[in-house]
Design a protein around this motif. Structure first.
Motif, PDB file in Angstrom:
ATOM      1  N   GLY A   1       0.862  -1.125   0.006  1.00  7.19           N
ATOM      2  CA  GLY A   1       0.065   0.018  -0.007  1.00  7.19           C
ATOM      3  C   GLY A   1       0.707   1.259   0.168  1.00  7.19           C
ATOM      4  O   GLY A   1       0.115   2.428  -0.104  1.00  7.19           O
ATOM      5  N   VAL A   2       2.145   1.354   0.251  1.00  7.21           N
ATOM      6  CA  VAL A   2       2.659   2.346   0.119  1.00  7.21           C
ATOM      7  C   VAL A   2       3.978   2.603  -1.141  1.00  7.21           C
ATOM      8  O   VAL A   2       4.236   1.102  -1.205  1.00  7.21           O
ATOM      9  CB  VAL A   2       3.964   2.621   1.381  1.00  7.21           C
ATOM     10  CG1 VAL A   2       4.041   3.198   1.833  1.00  7.21           C
ATOM     11  CG2 VAL A   2       3.074   2.258   2.231  1.00  7.21           C
ATOM     12  N   TYR A   3       3.829   3.564  -1.993  1.00  8.78           N
ATOM     13  CA  TYR A   3       4.636   3.872  -2.790  1.00  8.78           C
ATOM     14  C   TYR A   3       5.477   4.800  -3.000  1.00  8.78           C
ATOM     15  O   TYR A   3       4.933   5.457  -2.604  1.00  8.78           O
ATOM     16  CB  TYR A   3       3.750   3.133  -4.633  1.00  8.78           C
ATOM     17  CG  TYR A   3       2.827   2.101  -4.300  1.00  8.78           C
ATOM     18  CD1 TYR A   3       3.096   1.574  -5.703  1.00  8.78           C
ATOM     19  CD2 TYR A   3       1.983   1.964  -3.998  1.00  8.78           C
ATOM     20  CE1 TYR A   3       3.207   0.284  -5.239  1.00  8.78           C
ATOM     21  CE2 TYR A   3       1.202   0.633  -4.202  1.00  8.78           C
ATOM     22  CZ  TYR A   3       1.807   0.080  -5.009  1.00  8.78           C
ATOM     23  OH  TYR A   3       0.866  -1.591  -4.791  1.00  8.78           O
ATOM     24  N   ALA A   4       6.716   4.714  -3.630  1.00 10.54           N
ATOM     25  CA  ALA A   4       7.379   6.109  -4.173  1.00 10.54           C
ATOM     26  C   ALA A   4       7.228   6.235  -5.698  1.00 10.54           C
ATOM     27  O   ALA A   4       6.888   4.795  -5.895  1.00 10.54           O
ATOM     28  CB  ALA A   4       9.094   5.441  -3.496  1.00 10.54           C
ATOM     29  N   TYR A   5       7.934   7.249  -6.094  1.00  9.00           N
ATOM     30  CA  TYR A   5       7.725   7.546  -7.905  1.00  9.00           C
ATOM     31  C   TYR A   5       9.266   8.238  -7.971  1.00  9.00           C
ATOM     32  O   TYR A   5       9.555   9.449  -7.245  1.00  9.00           O
ATOM     33  CB  TYR A   5       6.863   8.403  -7.870  1.00  9.00           C
ATOM     34  CG  TYR A   5       5.489   8.399  -7.592  1.00  9.00           C
ATOM     35  CD1 TYR A   5       4.597   7.035  -8.733  1.00  9.00           C
ATOM     36  CD2 TYR A   5       4.931   8.016  -6.075  1.00  9.00           C
ATOM     37  CE1 TYR A   5       3.826   6.369  -8.205  1.00  9.00           C
ATOM     38  CE2 TYR A   5       3.547   6.906  -6.359  1.00  9.00           C
ATOM     39  CZ  TYR A   5       2.716   6.353  -7.260  1.00  9.00           C
ATOM     40  OH  TYR A   5       1.477   6.420  -6.517  1.00  9.00           O
ATOM     41  N   HIS A   6       9.974   7.698  -8.502  1.00  5.95           N
ATOM     42  CA  HIS A   6      11.507   7.961  -9.088  1.00  5.95           C
ATOM     43  C   HIS A   6      11.268   8.508 -10.121  1.00  5.95           C
ATOM     44  O   HIS A   6      10.472   8.482 -11.746  1.00  5.95           O
ATOM     45  CB  HIS A   6      11.864   6.428  -9.038  1.00  5.95           C
ATOM     46  CG  HIS A   6      12.236   5.616  -7.953  1.00  5.95           C
ATOM     47  ND1 HIS A   6      11.855   6.480  -6.885  1.00  5.95           N
ATOM     48  CD2 HIS A   6      12.449   4.598  -7.861  1.00  5.95           C
ATOM     49  CE1 HIS A   6      12.497   5.556  -5.868  1.00  5.95           C
ATOM     50  NE2 HIS A   6      12.635   4.207  -6.784  1.00  5.95           N
ATOM     51  N   LEU A   7      12.005  10.045 -10.759  1.00 10.62           N
ATOM     52  CA  LEU A   7      12.333   9.855 -11.593  1.00 10.62           C
ATOM     53  C   LEU A   7      12.818   9.715 -12.541  1.00 10.62           C
ATOM     54  O   LEU A   7      14.507   9.852 -11.981  1.00 10.62           O
ATOM     55  CB  LEU A   7      12.185  12.113 -11.443  1.00 10.62           C
ATOM     56  CG  LEU A   7      12.448  12.544 -13.458  1.00 10.62           C
ATOM     57  CD1 LEU A   7      11.228  12.457 -13.549  1.00 10.62           C
ATOM     58  CD2 LEU A   7      12.562  14.065 -13.205  1.00 10.62           C
ATOM     59  N   ILE A   8      13.790   9.074 -13.445  1.00 15.85           N
ATOM     60  CA  ILE A   8      14.400   8.316 -14.390  1.00 15.85           C
ATOM     61  C   ILE A   8      15.149   9.382 -15.690  1.00 15.85           C
ATOM     62  O   ILE A   8      13.892   9.782 -16.503  1.00 15.85           O
ATOM     63  CB  ILE A   8      14.112   7.253 -14.432  1.00 15.85           C
ATOM     64  CG1 ILE A   8      13.821   5.920 -13.573  1.00 15.85           C
ATOM     65  CG2 ILE A   8      15.208   5.899 -14.999  1.00 15.85           C
ATOM     66  CD1 ILE A   8      14.457   5.857 -11.867  1.00 15.85           C
ATOM     67  N   ALA A   9      16.087   9.253 -15.767  1.00 15.44           N
ATOM     68  CA  ALA A   9      16.877   9.598 -16.437  1.00 15.44           C
ATOM     69  C   ALA A   9      17.541   9.011 -17.261  1.00 15.44           C
ATOM     70  O   ALA A   9      18.307   7.789 -17.019  1.00 15.44           O
ATOM     71  CB  ALA A   9      17.421  11.034 -16.675  1.00 15.44           C
ATOM     72  N   ILE A  10      17.109   8.972 -18.743  1.00 13.80           N
ATOM     73  CA  ILE A  10      17.965   7.834 -20.280  1.00 13.80           C
ATOM     74  C   ILE A  10      18.942   8.364 -20.380  1.00 13.80           C
ATOM     75  O   ILE A  10      18.439   9.560 -21.357  1.00 13.80           O
ATOM     76  CB  ILE A  10      17.037   7.374 -21.014  1.00 13.80           C
ATOM     77  CG1 ILE A  10      15.677   6.358 -20.000  1.00 13.80           C
ATOM     78  CG2 ILE A  10      17.707   6.146 -21.422  1.00 13.80           C
ATOM     79  CD1 ILE A  10      14.924   5.754 -20.944  1.00 13.80           C
ATOM     80  N   LEU A  11      20.372   8.398 -20.119  1.00 16.43           N
ATOM     81  CA  LEU A  11      21.622   8.691 -20.382  1.00 16.43           C
ATOM     82  C   LEU A  11      22.535   8.251 -22.492  1.00 16.43           C
ATOM     83  O   LEU A  11      21.602   7.246 -22.621  1.00 16.43           O
ATOM     84  CB  LEU A  11      22.257   8.564 -19.840  1.00 16.43           C
ATOM     85  CG  LEU A  11      22.598   9.770 -17.852  1.00 16.43           C
ATOM     86  CD1 LEU A  11      23.258   9.873 -17.415  1.00 16.43           C
ATOM     87  CD2 LEU A  11      21.934  10.827 -18.568  1.00 16.43           C
ATOM     88  N   ALA A  12      22.842   9.331 -22.523  1.00 15.02           N
ATOM     89  CA  ALA A  12      23.366   8.517 -24.030  1.00 15.02           C
ATOM     90  C   ALA A  12      23.705   6.755 -23.731  1.00 15.02           C
ATOM     91  O   ALA A  12      24.551   7.703 -22.384  1.00 15.02           O
ATOM     92  CB  ALA A  12      23.971   9.524 -24.894  1.00 15.02           C
ATOM     93  N   GLY A  13      23.829   6.334 -24.559  1.00 13.33           N
ATOM     94  CA  GLY A  13      24.864   4.449 -24.039  1.00 13.33           C
ATOM     95  C   GLY A  13      23.770   3.847 -23.153  1.00 13.33           C
ATOM     96  O   GLY A  13      24.040   2.994 -23.031  1.00 13.33           O
ATOM     97  N   GLY A  14      22.558   4.543 -22.846  1.00 14.60           N
ATOM     98  CA  GLY A  14      21.112   3.850 -22.470  1.00 14.60           C
ATOM     99  C   GLY A  14      21.805   3.766 -20.642  1.00 14.60           C
ATOM    100  O   GLY A  14      20.211   3.112 -20.264  1.00 14.60           O
ATOM    101  N   LYS A  15      22.229   4.161 -20.097  1.00 13.12           N
ATOM    102  CA  LYS A  15      22.295   3.821 -18.366  1.00 13.12           C
ATOM    103  C   LYS A  15      21.159   4.755 -18.005  1.00 13.12           C
ATOM    104  O   LYS A  15      21.050   5.850 -18.580  1.00 13.12           O
ATOM    105  CB  LYS A  15      24.205   4.660 -18.552  1.00 13.12           C
ATOM    106  CG  LYS A  15      24.176   4.606 -16.479  1.00 13.12           C
ATOM    107  CD  LYS A  15      25.072   5.819 -16.076  1.00 13.12           C
ATOM    108  CE  LYS A  15      25.227   5.101 -14.949  1.00 13.12           C
ATOM    109  NZ  LYS A  15      26.272   6.237 -14.217  1.00 13.12           N
ATOM    110  N   ARG A  16      20.628   4.317 -17.480  1.00 16.72           N
ATOM    111  CA  ARG A  16      19.329   4.714 -16.282  1.00 16.72           C
ATOM    112  C   ARG A  16      19.789   5.233 -15.125  1.00 16.72           C
ATOM    113  O   ARG A  16      20.176   4.592 -14.201  1.00 16.72           O
ATOM    114  CB  ARG A  16      18.012   4.116 -16.425  1.00 16.72           C
ATOM    115  CG  ARG A  16      17.586   3.229 -17.827  1.00 16.72           C
ATOM    116  CD  ARG A  16      16.500   3.060 -17.577  1.00 16.72           C
ATOM    117  NE  ARG A  16      15.924   2.205 -18.874  1.00 16.72           N
ATOM    118  CZ  ARG A  16      14.875   2.004 -19.224  1.00 16.72           C
ATOM    119  NH1 ARG A  16      13.992   1.983 -18.560  1.00 16.72           N
ATOM    120  NH2 ARG A  16      14.863   1.502 -20.487  1.00 16.72           N
TER     121      ARG A  16
END
Length: 382
Positions: free
Chosen positions: A308-323
């Motif tokens: 019932g408890v969630y977190a929301y992440h802001l994810i950036a995809i960088l050049a080369g595919g790294k997250r």
């Protein structure tokens, strides 16, 4: 229908409570602090009882031709009740709020007398509460009627998900649909624009009295006990005991630090001609600095912390595919809005990412039942 309460977190919590009781006995009794010992051991007994009930109990719901029965057991627990069919007018799901964050759901019945009676409390998952609401209404022969304040009142679904609910034969895969909607700026975010620099700032407002209380208790009791045990020949030889005292003392410092940060910290995201910066202050936290040209996509990811408890992440995809995770929050609207605005400023074409969080809303009764995995089940014996 029946539902087990069991959660692995309660095993850890019960173990911590037992260790806290042992520590309190070793620390308070030699000081002859008998009144404080009574208060503290009473609190420990209460928490331990709740933990054991959470590990062993289950809720059973029985509906026959005349009445509905709700029973919790085998550990005695309040909330057992029996209600006649003829007394029911409506069954609704209401969210439980901690500030602006939803922490659970109550299943409530509106009776013919006008009284609202709570049937089940603190259901962690929204789909579980909605499924129970739907099934109980079906058994009782009740039509779904809108109730002010019920779950879903302030949410409106994106059209693409309505199409999924209608099970259209001509649907494209979700990744090929335009499933996003433009979001208005949340009230908690302050924006600023000057000299080609954009910034977004908001306070965490992630206050947790329980976390702060537990952190202070752990720090006060376990660290002195650790120091006391290292100076005691009898206890110093019990290496495992000394290790746990140190471990819980460090956990207390961590809980206290994160709880205070939740009260005082704020996050600022600034974008200039060269870089994207994510800073958290005043208490030190993990900050980020990225070259704006390295960012190829931004999206929101939903992660379950516990039931019932969630977190929301802001994810950036960088050049080369790294997250790279830029920040985390309990309010889904913040990372969704930030991703929307940054992609516009960075001139990034928005594309769907497989693990991307899109939106939440209350489904209509009977819609896409097969798309959910329910923790509630019907028992033939019930």
């Amino acid at each position: 229908m029946s539902r087990r309460w069991f959660s692995w977190h309660l095993l850890i919590f019960a173990f911590v409570i037992i260790m806290l009781g042992i520590t309190s006995y070793l620390y308070l009794i030699p000081l002859k602090a008998y009144f404080l010992s009574f208060i503290f051991f009473s609190l420990i007994a209460y928490l331990l009882y709740n933990s054991i009930a959470g590990l062993l109990n289950q809720t059973k719901i029985k509906i026959d031709d005349f009445e509905l029965k709700i029973k919790h057991g085998p550990i005695p627990w309040p909330g057992n009740q029996t209600i006649k069919h003829s007394d029911f007018v409506q069954i609704s799901t209401f969210p439980i709020y901690n500030g602006q964050r939803t922490i659970g759901y109550n299943l409530t019945a509106t009776l013919a007398s006008g009284e609202r009676k709570r049937l089940l409390s603190n259901i962690r998952e929204s789909h579980e509460a909605l499924f129970l609401e739907q099934e109980m209404r079906s058994y009782l022969g009740l039509r779904d009627k809108h109730t002010v304040g019920e779950y879903g009142d302030k949410l409106s679904p994106p059209s693409s998900l309505l199409e999924v609910a209608q099970m259209s034969d001509d649907l494209q895969p979700l990744s090929q649909q335009s499933t996003k909607r433009l979001l208005h700026k949340p009230k908690s975010i302050k924006t600023q624009k000057s000299d080609g620099k954009y910034s977004f700032a908001w306070k965490w407002k992630n206050q947790s009295i329980i976390k702060l209380f537990m952190g202070i208790i752990f720090t006060i009791f376990f660290f002195p006990t650790f120091l006391f045990s290292t100076n005691s020949e009898a206890l110093a030889s019990a290496n495992i005991f000394v290790f746990f005292m140190l471990l819980f003392g460090l956990a207390g410092i961590y809980l206290t630090y994160t709880a205070i940060a939740g009260y005082v910290n704020k996050t600022t995201i600034s974008l200039d001609q060269s870089n994207l910066r994510v800073t958290h202050e005043p208490l030190p936290w993990r900050n980020h600095k990225l070259n704006r040209d390295d960012i190829t996509q931004l999206y929101t990811k939903k992660v379950r912390i516990k039931n019932g408890v969630y977190a929301y992440h802001l994810i950036a995809i960088l050049a080369g595919g790294k997250r790279l995770k830029l920040f985390s929050t309990r309010d889904s609207k913040i990372p969704m809005f930030i991703a929307q605005e940054l992609e516009a400023h960075l001139d990034i074409e928005d594309t769907f990412v497989e693990e991307e969080f899109l939106w939440e809303y209350k489904p209509a009764v009977g819609d896409f039942k097969s798309l959910f995995t329910y923790k509630y089940r019907r028992n033939s014996s019930d």
